[in-house]
Design a protein around this motif. Structure first.
Motif, short mmCIF file in Angstrom:
data_model
loop_
_atom_site.label_atom_id
_atom_site.label_comp_id
_atom_site.label_asym_id
_atom_site.label_seq_id
_atom_site.Cartn_x
_atom_site.Cartn_y
_atom_site.Cartn_z
N TRP A 1 2.05 -12.32 5.39
CA TRP A 1 2.61 -11.65 4.22
C TRP A 1 4.11 -11.42 4.32
N ASN A 2 4.74 -12.02 5.30
CA ASN A 2 6.18 -11.90 5.47
C ASN A 2 6.62 -10.44 5.53
N THR A 3 5.93 -9.68 6.39
CA THR A 3 6.19 -8.25 6.52
C THR A 3 5.87 -7.82 7.95
N THR A 4 5.83 -6.52 8.19
CA THR A 4 5.46 -6.01 9.50
C THR A 4 4.17 -5.21 9.39
N VAL A 5 3.48 -5.07 10.49
CA VAL A 5 2.22 -4.32 10.49
C VAL A 5 2.47 -2.86 10.16
N GLU A 6 3.63 -2.34 10.58
CA GLU A 6 3.97 -0.95 10.29
C GLU A 6 4.17 -0.73 8.78
N GLU A 7 4.84 -1.67 8.14
CA GLU A 7 5.06 -1.56 6.69
C GLU A 7 3.74 -1.59 5.94
N GLN A 8 2.86 -2.50 6.33
CA GLN A 8 1.58 -2.63 5.64
C GLN A 8 0.67 -1.43 5.90
N LYS A 9 0.73 -0.89 7.09
CA LYS A 9 -0.05 0.31 7.39
C LYS A 9 0.43 1.47 6.53
N SER A 10 1.75 1.60 6.41
CA SER A 10 2.32 2.66 5.58
C SER A 10 1.92 2.49 4.11
N ASP A 11 1.95 1.24 3.63
CA ASP A 11 1.57 0.96 2.24
C ASP A 11 0.11 1.32 1.99
N TYR A 12 -0.75 1.00 2.95
CA TYR A 12 -2.17 1.29 2.78
C TYR A 12 -2.42 2.81 2.76
N GLU A 13 -1.73 3.52 3.63
CA GLU A 13 -1.90 4.98 3.67
C GLU A 13 -1.39 5.63 2.39
N LYS A 14 -0.28 5.11 1.86
CA LYS A 14 0.24 5.62 0.58
C LYS A 14 -0.76 5.37 -0.54
N LEU A 15 -1.34 4.17 -0.54
CA LEU A 15 -2.31 3.82 -1.57
C LEU A 15 -3.54 4.72 -1.49
N GLN A 16 -4.04 4.94 -0.29
CA GLN A 16 -5.22 5.77 -0.10
C GLN A 16 -4.93 7.22 -0.54
N GLU A 17 -3.76 7.71 -0.20
CA GLU A 17 -3.38 9.08 -0.58
C GLU A 17 -3.29 9.22 -2.10
N LEU A 18 -2.69 8.22 -2.73
CA LEU A 18 -2.54 8.25 -4.18
C LEU A 18 -3.90 8.19 -4.88
N LEU A 19 -4.78 7.33 -4.41
CA LEU A 19 -6.11 7.21 -4.99
C LEU A 19 -6.91 8.51 -4.82
N THR A 20 -6.78 9.12 -3.68
CA THR A 20 -7.48 10.39 -3.43
C THR A 20 -7.00 11.47 -4.39
N SER A 21 -5.70 11.48 -4.65
CA SER A 21 -5.14 12.49 -5.57
C SER A 21 -5.63 12.29 -7.00
N MET A 22 -6.08 11.07 -7.33
CA MET A 22 -6.61 10.75 -8.66
C MET A 22 -8.13 10.87 -8.72
N CYS A 23 -8.72 11.38 -7.67
CA CYS A 23 -10.18 11.54 -7.60
C CYS A 23 -10.92 10.22 -7.47
N PHE A 24 -10.33 9.27 -6.75
CA PHE A 24 -11.03 8.07 -6.30
C PHE A 24 -11.50 8.29 -4.86
N LYS A 25 -12.63 7.72 -4.52
CA LYS A 25 -13.11 7.73 -3.13
C LYS A 25 -13.36 6.31 -2.67
N LEU A 26 -13.01 6.05 -1.39
CA LEU A 26 -13.29 4.73 -0.83
C LEU A 26 -14.80 4.53 -0.80
N TYR A 27 -15.29 3.56 -1.52
CA TYR A 27 -16.73 3.33 -1.68
C TYR A 27 -17.26 2.36 -0.63
N ASN A 28 -16.50 1.29 -0.39
CA ASN A 28 -16.93 0.28 0.57
C ASN A 28 -15.74 -0.61 0.92
N LYS A 29 -15.86 -1.26 2.05
CA LYS A 29 -14.75 -2.11 2.50
C LYS A 29 -15.27 -3.12 3.52
N LYS A 30 -14.87 -4.38 3.32
CA LYS A 30 -15.22 -5.41 4.30
C LYS A 30 -14.25 -6.57 4.17
#
Length: 603
Positions: free
Chosen positions: A314-343
């Motif tokens: 993805w032409n990026t770093t693992v740290e950047e992508q980890k940060s992006d995923y955590e931001k996404l998860q935090e934002l979704l949680t604030s909107m009352c989304f829950k992680l349902y499944n992942k694979k």
């Protein structure tokens, strides 16, 4: 003495007193003169009116008679647009992009031309255009000359979106995130979301759809998808989708809401669609939250999902992508989304059905905040995006995914939200459902092609509850249900019964390419909208989006039918007037077919 005189004048006057007659007679004289002047004015004005325009005088004398007199228009013949207009999309025209801002890709949103710049010509097909391949074969192949774009073929050939062989494009079902084919990708998704198998999930939206292979695969699984993409450098994502017979519409999540009501789709999907979900305060994700019904699923594949294994590509770093995923998860949680499944590369979140979750947004300085009452949740036509959460109405307890009947039962069950429509009720819904079954039976007698593989892409241009589409559900076609942005908001009912649709104003061009529909259906559109929209331009727009040899069913007041037929003749349509199933004089059905013709500039 003076005092005596005053007292004398204070006494009541006797009946025979001469002064008592002066005032009444004066008043009477003035009234009679005024009345005579008034009558004379009426007589004179009516006489002049009759002399100048006899028809208007008749309308004054007999208003009932004037209403039944049909609209008359002069014969007209429309010229052909130049060959470079073959893919003209008036409200998303790349030639006009430079006039608009680049921020958040605003220039790709709808920007319709001003009235003086509207085209009054017929959009030509490409040179060598052929009648489209019929469904279901069309899902896997189409004629190259119908969508003559090499750019997307060259740029995406390594991802197996499509390939050109001879006179055809073939669609192997590949994609950026499904190198093993779209079917294998959807199989994995179904394992993560069991509701995709049992009729729980019926409607979906695919943002950044590519050539709509995901939506095409879901059709075989009983899920109806709106594939959404802008008119961009891929040239014709939506045109490819519709040429294949897959529902699609031009659109982009930018600064305006999408043209759908709140709590509509059962599932939303993004497969490396490159939408910056966490930027601009998460405003794009807030729009997905708005249109997704409670209990609905949001599916994301691509960055930053599975960043641990994918970040190197993805032409990026693992740290950047980890940060992006955590931001996404935090934002979704604030909107009352829950992680349902992942694979692997797929992550699934579910929108909460519990409104108490949104109480967390009452905390001062919480982000995103709740939307106030200033904007209607269902407003989706030129409505600016707002950085706030649209909280589902707690009174609609039966609109969540788990409360709505499963497909196909939900098609004929009166939705809870029908009560929100003015005059709406369970009885009105059932009457509409029954009425359209009868009407469609009659239409099939008038147009034998309806219900066969000759007609695949259908639009109901001014639906109410989607009754026309519901009556055709067993046929090999799909229907885009359009609700006027000026009509009662019945689109939530359409979605609740497991159908798809969009808001639109027919004074403007629709968000699609030319030659994308096999059948257009109109029910009283000119009666309801002629005071706002010029009938000529509505019909020219219908011609633009109708495929050559495509059909039109116009159910209209006798007041407009002949005028419509006259304009249609000037657009090279062949029409014949028929009676309705009720065989009444005040309403007629016009059956038309657009002829295939080629540009005079083609060589």
């Amino acid at each position: 003495m003076k005092q005596k005189d005053d007292n004398k004048h204070d006494k009541p006057l006797k009946p025979n007193d001469k002064s008592s007659k002066v005032v009444p007679m004066g008043i009477m004289f003035v009234v009679l003169c005024g009345f005579s002047f008034y009558l004379g004015g009426i007589f004179c004005s009516e006489k002049n009116r009759f002399t100048s325009t006899q028809e208007v005088a008749k309308a004054v004398e007999s208003p009932k008679k004037s209403v039944s007199t049909p609209v008359q228009v002069k014969s007209v013949s429309f010229s052909q647009c130049s060959a470079d207009f073959q893919d003209y999309t008036p409200c998303t025209d790349p030639k006009r992009w430079m006039k608009y801002g680049r921020h958040r890709l605003t220039f790709m949103e709808r920007h319709c031309p001003p009235a003086f710049d509207r085209k009054e010509c017929l959009v030509p097909p490409p040179d060598g255009y052929k009648e489209p391949i019929r469904w279901p074969k069309s899902k896997n192949e189409c004629w190259y000359r119908n969508v003559p774009y090499d750019w997307i073929n060259k740029q995406k050939s390594n991802q197996h979106w499509l390939r050109k062989e001879g006179e055809k494009f073939y669609f192997p079902g590949g994609g950026t995130m499904f190198p093993n084919g779209v079917s294998a990708y959807v199989d994995l998704m179904q394992n993560l979301i069991p509701g995709m198998k049992d009729g729980t999930i019926r409607t979906a939206i695919d943002t950044g759809c590519g050539v709509a292979s995901w939506g095409g695969d879901l059709l075989d699984r009983g899920i109806l998808t709106v594939s959404l993409a802008p008119r961009d450098n891929h040239e014709a994502q939506v045109q490819f989708a519709l040429e294949r017979g897959i529902p699609a519409i031009l659109g982009i999540i930018s600064t305006q809401r999408l043209p759908f009501p709140s709590n509509s789709f059962d599932m939303a999907h993004c497969s490396r669609c490159l939408i910056p979900w966490t930027e601009f305060g998460g405003i794009y994700l807030l729009e997905v939250h708005r249109i997704l019904r409670p209990g609905g699923f949001w599916v994301l594949s691509g960055p930053p999902v599975n960043y641990e294994n994918r970040w190197r590509g993805w032409n990026t770093t693992v740290e950047e992508q980890k940060s992006d995923y955590e931001k996404l998860q935090e934002l979704l949680t604030s909107m009352c989304f829950k992680l349902y499944n992942k694979k692997d590369d797929i992550a699934v979140w579910q929108k909460s059905t519990d409104n108490s979750c949104y109480k967390q947004l009452d905390t001062p300085d919480s982000y995103p905040p709740k939307c106030d009452d200033g904007t209607e949740p269902d407003s989706g036509w030129y409505t600016p995006l707002r950085p706030c959460v649209v909280v589902p109405d707690p009174k609609n307890k039966k609109s969540s995914l788990k409360a709505v009947a499963k497909w196909p039962e939900r098609l004929h069950v009166a939705p809870e939200r029908v009560a929100d429509v003015r005059g709406g009720s369970d009885g009105a819904f059932k009457h509409d459902d029954s009425k359209w079954k009868s009407r469609v039976q009659h239409y099939k007698k008038l147009l034998p092609a309806l219900g066969t593989d000759k007609i695949r892409n259908v639009m109901d241009m001014n639906t109410v509850y989607g009754g026309f589409a519901a009556a055709l559900v067993e046929d090999p076609l799909w229907v885009m249900n359009v609700v006027s942005s000026y009509a009662s908001n019945t689109l939530p009912v359409v979605f609740d019964r497991g159908l798809i649709g969009t808001f639109h104003d027919w004074c403007e061009a629709f968000s699609t390419y030319p030659r994308t529909y096999d059948l257009l259906h109109v029910d009283g559109l000119f009666t309801t909208e002629s005071h706002r929209c010029d009938m000529k331009y509505v019909l020219l727009e219908m011609d633009r989006i109708l495929r050559p040899n495509g059909y039109v069913i116009i159910r209209e007041s006798s007041y407009f039918v002949d005028a419509v037929a006259t304009i249609a003749k000037g657009m090279k349509w062949g029409c014949h007037k028929e009676s309705t199933e009720y065989d009444i004089e005040t309403e007629k059905v016009l059956i038309c077919q657009k002829k295939l013709w080629y540009s005079k500039q083609s060589s």
